[in-house]
Design a protein around this motif. Sequence first.
Motif, mmCIF file in Angstrom:
data_model
loop_
_atom_site.group_PDB
_atom_site.id
_atom_site.type_symbol
_atom_site.label_atom_id
_atom_site.label_comp_id
_atom_site.label_asym_id
_atom_site.label_seq_id
_atom_site.Cartn_x
_atom_site.Cartn_y
_atom_site.Cartn_z
ATOM 1 N N LEU A 11 0.832 -1.198 0.000
ATOM 2 C CA LEU A 11 0.000 0.000 0.000
ATOM 3 C C LEU A 11 0.871 1.254 0.000
ATOM 4 O O LEU A 11 0.616 2.200 -0.743
ATOM 5 N N THR A 12 1.915 1.244 0.801
ATOM 6 C CA THR A 12 2.827 2.382 0.855
ATOM 7 C C THR A 12 3.449 2.639 -0.512
ATOM 8 O O THR A 12 3.506 3.782 -0.980
ATOM 9 N N SER A 14 2.269 1.757 -3.425
ATOM 10 C CA SER A 14 1.216 2.203 -4.333
ATOM 11 C C SER A 14 0.939 3.699 -4.158
ATOM 12 O O SER A 14 0.777 4.431 -5.143
ATOM 13 N N ILE A 15 0.917 4.156 -2.921
ATOM 14 C CA ILE A 15 0.684 5.579 -2.653
ATOM 15 C C ILE A 15 1.841 6.415 -3.202
ATOM 16 O O ILE A 15 1.625 7.466 -3.816
ATOM 17 N N LYS A 16 3.070 5.953 -3.017
ATOM 18 C CA LYS A 16 4.227 6.705 -3.528
ATOM 19 C C LYS A 16 4.220 6.751 -5.055
ATOM 20 O O LYS A 16 4.484 7.814 -5.639
ATOM 21 N N ARG A 17 3.906 5.639 -5.699
ATOM 22 C CA ARG A 17 3.819 5.626 -7.174
ATOM 23 C C ARG A 17 2.742 6.590 -7.645
ATOM 24 O O ARG A 17 2.936 7.342 -8.598
ATOM 25 N N THR A 18 1.599 6.545 -6.981
ATOM 26 C CA THR A 18 0.494 7.438 -7.341
ATOM 27 C C THR A 18 0.898 8.898 -7.170
ATOM 28 O O THR A 18 0.574 9.747 -8.005
ATOM 29 N N GLY A 43 -8.213 6.071 1.895
ATOM 30 C CA GLY A 43 -8.701 7.254 2.576
ATOM 31 C C GLY A 43 -7.559 8.203 2.884
ATOM 32 O O GLY A 43 -6.401 7.790 2.982
ATOM 33 N N LYS A 44 -7.896 9.489 3.043
ATOM 34 C CA LYS A 44 -6.864 10.473 3.390
ATOM 35 C C LYS A 44 -6.164 10.094 4.687
ATOM 36 O O LYS A 44 -4.956 10.284 4.825
ATOM 37 N N HIS A 45 -6.925 9.546 5.634
ATOM 38 C CA HIS A 45 -6.324 9.186 6.924
ATOM 39 C C HIS A 45 -5.233 8.125 6.760
ATOM 40 O O HIS A 45 -4.261 8.101 7.510
ATOM 41 N N THR A 46 -5.367 7.273 5.750
ATOM 42 C CA THR A 46 -4.337 6.261 5.488
ATOM 43 C C THR A 46 -3.028 6.932 5.096
ATOM 44 O O THR A 46 -1.944 6.518 5.522
ATOM 45 N N ILE A 47 -3.130 7.985 4.307
ATOM 46 C CA ILE A 47 -1.931 8.724 3.897
ATOM 47 C C ILE A 47 -1.362 9.503 5.077
ATOM 48 O O ILE A 47 -0.157 9.451 5.341
ATOM 49 N N ASP A 60 9.463 11.135 0.231
ATOM 50 C CA ASP A 60 9.556 9.668 0.257
ATOM 51 C C ASP A 60 9.390 9.077 -1.134
ATOM 52 O O ASP A 60 10.083 8.132 -1.497
ATOM 53 N N SER A 61 8.477 9.622 -1.887
ATOM 54 C CA SER A 61 8.212 9.100 -3.231
ATOM 55 C C SER A 61 9.423 9.280 -4.130
ATOM 56 O O SER A 61 9.812 8.361 -4.852
ATOM 57 N N LEU A 62 10.022 10.458 -4.101
ATOM 58 C CA LEU A 62 11.205 10.714 -4.929
ATOM 59 C C LEU A 62 12.388 9.866 -4.475
ATOM 60 O O LEU A 62 13.116 9.311 -5.298
#
Length: 192
Positions: A11-12, A14-18, A43-47, A60-62
């Motif tokens: 999930l982490t 996936s969020i970074k790729r997105t 959900g926003k709370h997940t982020i 983190d994504s970069l």
Amino acid sequence: MTNARRSGPDLTESIKRTTLELGQELGYAKLSIEAIAARAGVGKHTIYRRWPSKGALLLDSLLSLNEPGLDYPDTGDVLADLRQQIHEAVDLLTAAPLRPLFQALVGEAQHDPGVAAALNERFIAPQADKTVARLRTAREQGQLSPDFDLDLAMAILSGPLYFRLLITQEPLTHEYVDRTLDALFTGMGPRA
């Protein structure tokens, strides 16, 4: 696996790729946690449980694109080793879709002390430490003047590169890196 059942590292990631995909499509200014959450199917709370801000998430994504790190070779020729490593760094930082996001991240760091500290701790300082370590080895091998200030050399070396990348936004090319290295090494070489 559905979005609702993803958790942990998948999930982490996936969020970074997105985040990177949307950042490239929309630009940093229009990027929002809401848009990232919607596209990632969370959900926003997940982020917000993972990252305190959009800037922290972008950092983190970069950084996830550079897991192995930009390490220095040690061929015995410090100039060639610096040239190779800095060319790799320039290629990473100036890649067309990522350059604006990196520039935006540095801009965000000017307003968000948490992002500034994390950027320094996780990217800037480790790269500077690697450069200084490589210069120290070269100095010990007699390739550099024994009295040259290595921390100052790092600042002199990186300043022109960040100046072009962030201030003038002129092309940051291998040729410019080579000119910068040549100018620096004129003053760093051992004295006869």
